[in-house]
Structures are given as C-alpha cells and as structure tokens.
Write a protein that holds these residues in place. Sequence first.
Motif, PDB file in Angstrom:
ATOM      1  N   LYS A 222       0.942  -1.465  -0.004  1.00  0.00           N
ATOM      2  CA  LYS A 222      -0.165   0.932  -0.039  1.00  0.00           C
ATOM      3  C   LYS A 222       0.685   1.687  -0.090  1.00  0.00           C
ATOM      4  CE  LYS A 222      -3.686  -1.493   0.353  1.00  0.00           C
ATOM      5  NZ  LYS A 222      -5.716  -1.844  -0.302  1.00  0.00           N
ATOM      6  N   GLU A 223       0.489   2.416  -1.251  1.00  0.00           N
ATOM      7  CA  GLU A 223       1.560   3.132  -0.908  1.00  0.00           C
ATOM      8  C   GLU A 223       0.143   5.007  -0.933  1.00  0.00           C
ATOM      9  OE1 GLU A 223       4.873   3.864  -0.809  1.00  0.00           O
ATOM     10  OE2 GLU A 223       4.980   1.235  -0.328  1.00  0.00           O
ATOM     11  N   ILE A 237      11.736  11.644  -3.073  1.00  0.00           N
ATOM     12  CA  ILE A 237      11.216  10.842  -2.003  1.00  0.00           C
ATOM     13  C   ILE A 237      11.903  10.537  -1.970  1.00  0.00           C
ATOM     14  CG2 ILE A 237       9.516  10.073  -0.751  1.00  0.00           C
ATOM     15  CD1 ILE A 237       7.554  11.857  -1.493  1.00  0.00           C
ATOM     16  N   LEU A 238      12.797   9.803  -0.603  1.00  0.00           N
ATOM     17  CA  LEU A 238      13.739   8.648  -0.335  1.00  0.00           C
ATOM     18  C   LEU A 238      12.893   7.541   0.902  1.00  0.00           C
ATOM     19  CD1 LEU A 238      16.859  10.005  -0.676  1.00  0.00           C
ATOM     20  CD2 LEU A 238      15.448   8.725  -2.375  1.00  0.00           C
ATOM     21  N   LYS A 239      12.102   6.573   0.728  1.00  0.00           N
ATOM     22  CA  LYS A 239      12.017   5.990   1.830  1.00  0.00           C
ATOM     23  C   LYS A 239      12.543   4.376   1.413  1.00  0.00           C
ATOM     24  CE  LYS A 239       7.472   7.196   0.702  1.00  0.00           C
ATOM     25  NZ  LYS A 239       5.624   6.650   0.942  1.00  0.00           N
ATOM     26  N   THR A 246      19.465   5.821  -4.489  1.00  0.00           N
ATOM     27  CA  THR A 246      19.872   6.910  -4.580  1.00  0.00           C
ATOM     28  C   THR A 246      20.605   7.649  -5.198  1.00  0.00           C
ATOM     29  OG1 THR A 246      19.262   6.959  -1.841  1.00  0.00           O
ATOM     30  CG2 THR A 246      20.263   8.672  -3.288  1.00  0.00           C
ATOM     31  N   ALA A 247      22.162   7.195  -5.385  1.00  0.00           N
ATOM     32  CA  ALA A 247      22.708   7.418  -6.337  1.00  0.00           C
ATOM     33  C   ALA A 247      22.125   7.575  -7.425  1.00  0.00           C
ATOM     34  CB  ALA A 247      23.973   6.998  -6.379  1.00  0.00           C
ATOM     35  N   ARG A 248      21.341   6.732  -8.074  1.00  0.00           N
ATOM     36  CA  ARG A 248      20.718   6.527  -9.583  1.00  0.00           C
ATOM     37  C   ARG A 248      19.767   7.645  -9.714  1.00  0.00           C
ATOM     38  NH1 ARG A 248      24.856   3.621  -8.963  1.00  0.00           N
ATOM     39  NH2 ARG A 248      25.533   5.085  -9.415  1.00  0.00           N
ATOM     40  N   ILE A 249      18.921   7.914  -8.914  1.00  0.00           N
ATOM     41  CA  ILE A 249      18.130   9.577  -8.857  1.00  0.00           C
ATOM     42  C   ILE A 249      18.690  10.216  -8.842  1.00  0.00           C
ATOM     43  CG2 ILE A 249      16.278  10.182  -7.376  1.00  0.00           C
ATOM     44  CD1 ILE A 249      15.487   7.632  -5.892  1.00  0.00           C
ATOM     45  N   THR A 269      21.184   2.735   4.196  1.00  0.00           N
ATOM     46  CA  THR A 269      20.049   2.877   3.229  1.00  0.00           C
ATOM     47  C   THR A 269      19.697   4.091   3.554  1.00  0.00           C
ATOM     48  OG1 THR A 269      18.504   2.535   5.852  1.00  0.00           O
ATOM     49  CG2 THR A 269      19.022   0.525   3.322  1.00  0.00           C
ATOM     50  N   MET A 270      18.770   5.295   2.474  1.00  0.00           N
ATOM     51  CA  MET A 270      18.657   6.883   3.161  1.00  0.00           C
ATOM     52  C   MET A 270      16.725   7.396   3.490  1.00  0.00           C
ATOM     53  SD  MET A 270      19.725   9.888   3.530  1.00  0.00           S
ATOM     54  CE  MET A 270      19.850  11.579   3.577  1.00  0.00           C
ATOM     55  N   THR A 271      16.033   7.681   3.991  1.00  0.00           N
ATOM     56  CA  THR A 271      15.107   8.365   3.761  1.00  0.00           C
ATOM     57  C   THR A 271      15.061   9.338   3.828  1.00  0.00           C
ATOM     58  OG1 THR A 271      14.175   6.122   4.782  1.00  0.00           O
ATOM     59  CG2 THR A 271      12.847   8.104   5.001  1.00  0.00           C
ATOM     60  N   GLY A 272      13.853  10.767   3.328  1.00  0.00           N
ATOM     61  CA  GLY A 272      14.284  11.880   3.035  1.00  0.00           C
ATOM     62  C   GLY A 272      12.982  12.092   2.271  1.00  0.00           C
ATOM     63  N   LYS A 273      13.188  13.862   2.445  1.00  0.00           N
ATOM     64  CA  LYS A 273      12.223  14.370   1.154  1.00  0.00           C
ATOM     65  C   LYS A 273      12.848  15.758   0.914  1.00  0.00           C
ATOM     66  CE  LYS A 273       7.337  16.147   0.626  1.00  0.00           C
ATOM     67  NZ  LYS A 273       6.177  15.485   1.279  1.00  0.00           N
TER      68      LYS A 273
END
Length: 310
Positions: A222-223, A237-239, A246-249, A269-273
């Motif tokens: 669910k997203e 948005i990183l989840k 993240t590097a590819r993005i 891993t990385m989470t952030g906005k």
Amino acid sequence: MKKEDFIILAQKYASGNCNEEEKTAVEAYFEKMQKTTDDIPEYILDSKRDSIYNEINKAIKPVKVIPLWKKAMRVAATLFIVAGLAFCYTLINKEIPTVTEFAAKGEKKEVMLHDGSVVVLNSNSSISYPEEFGKTREVTLEGEAYFKVFRNPQQPFIVQTHKVDIKVLGTSFNINAYDTLNTKVTVLTGKVQVSDEAGKKVFLIKNEQAEYTTQNEFVLSKENSSDGIAWTKNIIILKDNTLAETARILENWYNVTIKFEDSSLENLTMTGKYKNEKLENILESIAFLKEVKIDYLTKNQIIIRRNTQH
C-alpha cells in the motif's frame, strides 16, 4: 482470305446465317488459332467474339475449347486479383512509423499522445509509440513516466517495459522502470493489470504498488499514490532507498556521475524528502546522516567515501 472477306464471314457466322462450307472454314480457322500462339486479329470485333466462341463450342463437342483471348483475359483477371490481394496485404501490414520522445538527464518532459493521453517523462527516460494506434494503444517505456490515459474500452492501453507489461483502459499511474532498479508500478486512479513474460499477473487499484524484483516476483504494498508522482512536482522522496538507488536518482535528476569508493556503502539506506533542492544540499544531508564523505572530482563527477574521521 482477305481481311474484308473474313470480317463478313465472321459476322455471318455470329448471326447464324453462313452455310456449312463457310461454317467449316470459320471453325477450322479458330481451331488453328488454338494450336498457335498468334493473337486473334483485331478486326474481329469484341462484340462478335462471344457469339463466335459459343457457336464453336456447340460445333466442337465434347471437347471444350477456350480461345486464347479468353485465356489471356482469365490470366489477366487472376493476376489482377493476386496484385490486389498483395496490395491489401501491404496496406494492412505496412510498417507504421514510430515516434520516440526523450527526456535527457536533468530535465522532465510532457508528451501528448494522439489519443488524448498524457505522459510525463522523468529525467533520462523515453517513450516510443506508433504514429497511428491499431486495435490496441501500445507504447514502450524506458525509465520513469506518469501516465494519464484517455479511457477507451474498445482500445486497451498497454505499456511495455524491459520486465513487465501494464494494461489499462483509462486510468492514471506511475511506472518506474529504470533498468538499474526494480520496476515499480503505482496506481493513482482506476485499475491496471501488470504481467511478466512468464504470465504472472497482478491487479492494482488506487494507492497500491507492485514491485517486480530481481527474483522475478511481484511484491505488493500500500502506497500513497501522490508520493509516486511527487517527482512531477520536483520532489524527491526517499523511503529506505539504498545509497546505490539514491545515487541513480540523483544522477538522472542532476546529470552527474556518482561512484562509491567502497561498495559496502551502497547498501546503506536513506529516508528523506527534498523539494526543489540543490544537489549540494542533498549530498550534504547524506554525508551528515550516513557519516560519509563527499568528494567532487569534477563538477559532474562525485565520489562517496568512508569518513575516516568518525
């Protein structure tokens, strides 16, 4: 026999007014014509040929003799039919020109398809589609795109990627199909079918996501569908994304190259906005949160190293 005499005799034969001797002469002439490759003289009028031909058929039984000019007409008709079928086949199977739209690294692009559907391409992405759709509306996607499909139940819309196909009638959804990442399909409205080459299928509705893994399996979750298209508003948005992801993005968004000195760093891993954020600020955030060091080899070449000071 002179030309003029033959015309008169032929007319008498056609009208049934010639005597037996004259009839025998005409029939002998046509019988001779059947055994040669000569064409029937032009001075025998077309309007009389069928009549003469019918009389010959009555006189020469039981063998049915077909005049050469009739054979020629039949051959011509056959060739015409064959040519017509070939022409129709060409029309049906002609190669329809393909259109390709591309968004380079560091840019986004909106594409309006001729059926009324809208496609927004993310950076380093492309879409290919025929100039004219047939029974289905098939497009090919490389990279990431947000689709708003014009509804048409009689003409399903199909998106082909390197791993899965997505089939819809009319809906909005996001596809992330960069070849370096798992393919993700997120639905905003409507319903979609996602299938792989092996025939496995899943169906998604609003706020559902399917991720196709390297193990060729679908992982459903669910997203928040608005998060799936946050990139269209310049929001990253990183989840729990790995640093490799993240590097590819960041490479696609900012047209840079990012390498890792130590491959083990890629699994952090990385989470952030981040909204409309400069690349330098995002990298500083990563360096602070993950305790790594960011070095610029050039303006567009970056390397992430372990921070030996910690």
